[in-house]
Design an enzyme around this catalytic site. Structure first.
Site, PDB file in Angstrom:
ATOM      1  N   ASP A  96       0.856  -1.186   0.000  1.00  0.00           N
ATOM      2  CA  ASP A  96       0.000   0.000   0.000  1.00  0.00           C
ATOM      3  C   ASP A  96       0.890   1.233   0.000  1.00  0.00           C
ATOM      4  OD1 ASP A  96       0.909   0.227   2.589  1.00  0.00           O
ATOM      5  OD2 ASP A  96      -0.988  -0.284   3.528  1.00  0.00           O
ATOM      6  N   ASP A 270      -8.061  -7.208   1.575  1.00  0.00           N
ATOM      7  CA  ASP A 270      -7.032  -7.389   2.608  1.00  0.00           C
ATOM      8  C   ASP A 270      -7.543  -6.829   3.920  1.00  0.00           C
ATOM      9  OD1 ASP A 270      -5.284  -4.800   3.668  1.00  0.00           O
ATOM     10  OD2 ASP A 270      -6.449  -4.391   1.866  1.00  0.00           O
ATOM     11  N   CYS A 308     -13.001 -27.485   9.370  1.00  0.00           N
ATOM     12  CA  CYS A 308     -11.844 -26.753   8.860  1.00  0.00           C
ATOM     13  C   CYS A 308     -10.690 -27.712   8.564  1.00  0.00           C
ATOM     14  CB  CYS A 308     -11.404 -25.696   9.874  1.00  0.00           C
ATOM     15  SG  CYS A 308      -9.993 -24.697   9.343  1.00  0.00           S
ATOM     16  N   CYS A 313      -6.697 -27.038  13.326  1.00  0.00           N
ATOM     17  CA  CYS A 313      -7.866 -27.898  13.541  1.00  0.00           C
ATOM     18  C   CYS A 313      -7.548 -29.375  13.344  1.00  0.00           C
ATOM     19  CB  CYS A 313      -9.004 -27.468  12.616  1.00  0.00           C
ATOM     20  SG  CYS A 313      -9.695 -25.855  13.070  1.00  0.00           S
TER      21      CYS A 313
END
Length: 381
Positions: A96, A270, A308, A313
């Site tokens: 950015d 984002d 997930c 997980c």
């Protein structure tokens, strides 16, 4: 015609919603869209290694011009061979412009036509950032996608203020394009501003499209406005941007906003949200947010989210992650960050599949119902 450093390939449009599936091609590889970009502000996604980002199938990551300018310095990153080599990430990188940080971190700032005078948020030193300086820094960093230096106005802002701001941002965008020195390997995106004012969004988009950037961002959203205003602005703005170029909605990362943004034609998103809330023990799951520090998970030996596929997980329980967070163990921050990032990356994989199958509207409704969102509380995730 010279081929752009970064270009968009359209694959399919969802018949149910109009959302689009595509591929963005860059000098450091290609990624499918719509996509979520993990944020690596200081040349690192907090607590994650580049290898883990690849493992979770991140297609592109974001780094920050302002912070890397201050530390370690763009000259050092350039000497290291650019940001990709410096941080050992061989995939696409977007930087950015630093504009948002100038306006959000500095208590003192003075906006002039030449640029912005402000103070370093770390030590109070006086600094000056202009369109030309923002381009110099980003050229040194060597990111695949650079962002034009713009003013990110506060919300709310008066029409009169926003009009002046939009026109200044357009003038700065022209200067950025003139100052950009590495067009063969780095693409410069323009940023559409205008707040909640439809005619000013039109004014900004028209002026920037005339400058023929290889991609466009929609800025000045997710800065405190209600989500219904954000969605309205997207509906009014996205169609003004070229269909053959990437569209990027800056600073948005809640699951509902990602889906709603994709439906409105956005390709890239984002946000620091997934890693920021992870450090507080808040996790995104297929059935809504889970605060793992809560006492009810003390003896819960099930995964964070049984549906997930992430490393966390697959290998650890809620009880264990809770223990790590409560005892301030770094490994706990890594596990929660990994899960939240993979959750959003996987969500966008599901969005892309739903576009392929012309059923993104159905997917949105199913996801919202399971996640515990409806049109009313989705506004305030």
């Amino acid at each position: 015609m010279t081929k752009q450093a970064v270009w968009y390939e359209h694959i399919k449009t969802c018949k149910q919603t109009g959302a689009r599936l595509g591929i963005v091609h860059t000098p450091h590889g290609s990624y499918e869209t719509p996509t979520f970009m993990p944020v690596g502000t200081q040349a690192t996604v907090k607590t994650m290694s580049p290898e883990e980002l690849k493992e979770m199938k991140a297609g592109i990551i974001l780094s920050n011009t302002y912070h890397l300018w201050l530390r370690p310095g763009n000259d050092i990153v350039k000497e290291a061979g650019g940001l990709h080599k410096f941080m050992n990430w061989n995939g696409p990188i977007l930087t950015d412009s630093g504009g948002f940080q100038v306006f959000s971190l500095s208590k003192f700032r003075k906006i002039e036509e030449e640029g912005v005078h402000f103070r370093n948020h770390l030590n109070g030193d006086k600094l000056f950032l202009s369109p030309e300086k923002a381009m110099e820094i980003q050229n040194d960093l060597g990111s695949d996608i650079m962002m034009a230096f713009d003013e990110c106005p506060p919300y709310p802002a008066t029409y009169e203020y926003m009009l002046k701001s939009v026109d200044r941002t357009t003038r700065w965008a022209k200067r950025c394009k003139e100052a950009h020195k590495n067009t063969e390997n780095q693409a410069l995106f323009g940023i559409v501003q205008g707040g909640e004012y439809e005619d000013l969004r039109q004014r900004s988009a028209k002026a920037l499209v005339a400058l023929d950037f290889p991609g466009y961002a929609i800025g000045g959203l997710s800065v405190g406005e209600p989500k219904d205003i954000m969605y309205r602005v997207l509906e009014q703005t996205t169609h003004l941007l070229p269909e053959d170029k990437p569209r990027y909605l800056m600073g948005v990362g809640s699951p509902d906003a990602l889906i709603e943004g994709a439906i409105r034609g956005i390709d890239m998103f984002d946000c620091v949200l997934p890693t920021r809330i992870a450090r507080n023990g808040t996790l995104m799951t297929s059935e809504g947010r889970l605060v793992v520090k809560n006492a009810k998970y003390e003896r819960d030996f099930t995964p964070i989210d049984p549906t997930c596929d992430c490393y966390t997980c697959k290998n650890y329980t809620r009880a264990y992650v809770r223990h790590l967070i409560r005892t301030d163990e770094t490994f706990g921050l890594r596990l929660t960050s990994y899960h939240n990032l993979r959750f959003l990356i996987r969500l966008m994989e599901q969005v892309r599949q739903a576009i392929r199958e012309d059923r993104l509207g159905d997917f949105r409704n199913e996801f919202f119902e399971k996640y515990g969102l409806n049109k009313e509380n989705a506004k305030n995730f």
